[in-house]
Structure formats: C-alpha cells, structure tokens
Design a protein around this motif. Structure first.
Motif, short mmCIF file in Angstrom:
data_model
loop_
_atom_site.label_atom_id
_atom_site.label_comp_id
_atom_site.label_asym_id
_atom_site.label_seq_id
_atom_site.Cartn_x
_atom_site.Cartn_y
_atom_site.Cartn_z
N LEU A 128 23.17 48.81 28.63
CA LEU A 128 23.02 47.86 27.52
C LEU A 128 24.36 47.65 26.83
O LEU A 128 24.77 46.50 26.59
CB LEU A 128 21.99 48.38 26.51
CG LEU A 128 21.92 47.63 25.17
CD1 LEU A 128 21.47 46.19 25.38
CD2 LEU A 128 21.00 48.35 24.20
N ILE A 129 25.07 48.74 26.53
CA ILE A 129 26.35 48.63 25.83
C ILE A 129 27.39 47.91 26.67
O ILE A 129 28.13 47.04 26.18
CB ILE A 129 26.85 50.03 25.41
CG1 ILE A 129 25.90 50.61 24.34
CG2 ILE A 129 28.27 49.97 24.88
CD1 ILE A 129 26.20 52.04 23.96
N VAL A 130 27.45 48.23 27.96
CA VAL A 130 28.44 47.60 28.85
C VAL A 130 28.21 46.09 28.95
O VAL A 130 29.12 45.28 28.76
CB VAL A 130 28.41 48.23 30.26
CG1 VAL A 130 29.20 47.38 31.26
CG2 VAL A 130 28.96 49.64 30.21
N TYR A 131 26.96 45.70 29.24
CA TYR A 131 26.69 44.27 29.42
C TYR A 131 26.69 43.51 28.10
O TYR A 131 27.05 42.34 28.05
CB TYR A 131 25.36 44.09 30.17
CG TYR A 131 25.48 44.49 31.62
CD1 TYR A 131 26.22 43.71 32.51
CD2 TYR A 131 24.91 45.66 32.10
CE1 TYR A 131 26.36 44.09 33.84
CE2 TYR A 131 25.05 46.05 33.42
CZ TYR A 131 25.78 45.26 34.30
OH TYR A 131 25.93 45.63 35.60
N ALA A 132 26.30 44.20 27.02
CA ALA A 132 26.39 43.57 25.69
C ALA A 132 27.85 43.33 25.34
O ALA A 132 28.20 42.29 24.77
CB ALA A 132 25.73 44.46 24.64
N ALA A 133 28.71 44.29 25.67
CA ALA A 133 30.14 44.15 25.38
C ALA A 133 30.73 42.94 26.11
O ALA A 133 31.50 42.16 25.53
CB ALA A 133 30.90 45.42 25.78
N ILE A 134 30.34 42.76 27.36
CA ILE A 134 30.85 41.61 28.13
C ILE A 134 30.37 40.29 27.53
O ILE A 134 31.16 39.40 27.23
CB ILE A 134 30.40 41.70 29.61
CG1 ILE A 134 31.02 42.92 30.29
CG2 ILE A 134 30.78 40.42 30.37
CD1 ILE A 134 30.43 43.23 31.65
N GLY A 135 29.06 40.18 27.35
CA GLY A 135 28.49 38.93 26.86
C GLY A 135 28.91 38.59 25.44
O GLY A 135 29.31 37.45 25.16
N ARG A 136 28.87 39.58 24.55
CA ARG A 136 29.19 39.30 23.15
C ARG A 136 30.69 39.06 22.95
O ARG A 136 31.09 38.27 22.10
CB ARG A 136 28.73 40.46 22.26
CG ARG A 136 27.23 40.71 22.32
CD ARG A 136 26.42 39.49 21.97
NE ARG A 136 26.26 39.34 20.53
CZ ARG A 136 25.63 38.33 19.94
NH1 ARG A 136 25.13 37.35 20.68
NH2 ARG A 136 25.51 38.28 18.64
#
Length: 204
Positions: A128-136
C-alpha cells in the motif's frame, strides 16, 4: 462547507496543507487537492515545496487509514462517504489491489477509501505504501510543477492536465505491473523447474 474548510486550512499555509493531506489519507471527506491548488495560486514559486509537504502528509496518514480499516472494517466508510465510491473501489481491489491503489491516486474517489479498504481486505501494508507513494507523488508533483512553471495561469489547466495524466500515466503504470508479474511468474516457473530437475538428478 468545503470552501470554509479550505479557507480555514489556508490560514496555516504549509501546515494547513500537511494536516489536510494527512487527514485525507485517513477519513477527512474533502480531498487535499483543493488546498494544494488554493495555496499554489497564492504562491506559485512555492508550488513544488507545497507538493512535497502534501506528499509527505499523505504518506504519513496512509498507515493510520490502513489500521482503521484493519480494526473497524470498511463499514466506517459507509458512514462518511458515498456508497458508489466504496463499491467501485472494492471491485477494483478484488480484481487487482496494486492497480486499485494506483488508479485510486488519480480518480475522484477519495484516497482514504483505498487506505481503509487495504486494511479491511488484509492487503499488505508495505505494498500500500509503495504504490501510494508512486501514485500520490505523480499527482502532487504534477500540480506543483504546473504552478511552478506557469504561475497562477495554471489554475485553469489543472483539471485538464490531471485528466491527461490519468489517461496516459495510469495505463503505463498498469503495463509496468503486468510486465512485473509476467516476468516474476516466469522466474518462479524457472526456479520450480530447476528444483524438480535437481530432485530427479541421481545421487552418486
């Protein structure tokens, strides 16, 4: 009500955006996008710094939204947000959790839906943190870059540019996910075949 909240947060400048972005990842109903744009219009030269502050606030709030979902389940979402948002996000998660988070970073569906759903559906927190970091990061910095380079004129460009980012950026990210999974599966199959071959090798 939305404008009143934004006006209140604006008075705190960077801290207001940080608080808004932090709360946006948890349960706050108004996206931090509005405060970021409003503050960027006031000081375009600080737009990239504002994007950084908003991005950090969002990432720090993400684990809290996750654990709220883990403890209370997604039922809490129905008390504060539209049912159609929650149902759409749930369908995305059931098909592909990583893609759901990436898409959720750009869609009108509030991002806290995805942080809380991740916890309630037992999606790995680190993913969640990795993909949230990319998208956000893409969304915060795209807005920040617009205001930094085009000044106040960027206000009329924001919605159009974010739409193009969604139409172009999301498919690229999804293709990347597909290729990652494809090559990961090939590697697993190759390792499994090697393991079988070693097991079948006669011992001397």
């Amino acid at each position: 009500m939305v404008q009143n909240i934004i006006d209140f947060l604006e008075d705190f400048g960077l801290w207001g955006l940080f608080i808004h972005s932090f709360a946006d990842a948890i349960i706050f109903p108004v996206p931090a996008f509005f405060t970021q744009v409003s503050l960027s219009v006031m000081t375009p030269s600080s737009a990239l710094w504002l994007a950084t502050v908003g991005f950090i606030g969002c990432l720090l709030g993400t684990p809290i939204g996750y654990y709220i979902g883990k403890l209370l389940g997604k039922s809490i979402l129905y008390r504060f947000l539209k049912k159609k948002w929650i149902d759409s996000a749930t369908n995305l998660f059931q098909k592909n959790g990583e893609a759901a988070i990436l898409i959720g970073s750009f869609t009108p569906i509030p991002f806290k839906v995805f942080t809380i759903l991740s916890g309630s559906l037992a999606f790995p927190l680190w993913k969640l943190i990795v993909y949230a970091a990319i998208g956000r990061a893409i969304k915060f910095y795209a807005i920040g870059a617009l205001f930094y380079y085009y000044g106040r004129a960027a206000k009329g460009m924001v919605h159009e540019v974010t739409m193009y980012i969604f139409l172009i950026g999301v498919p690229i990210l999804l293709i990347g996910l597909f290729l990652k999974r494809k090559f990961g599966k090939k590697k697993q199959d190759a390792d499994a075949n090697n393991s079988v071959a070693l097991d079948q090798t006669p011992s001397e």
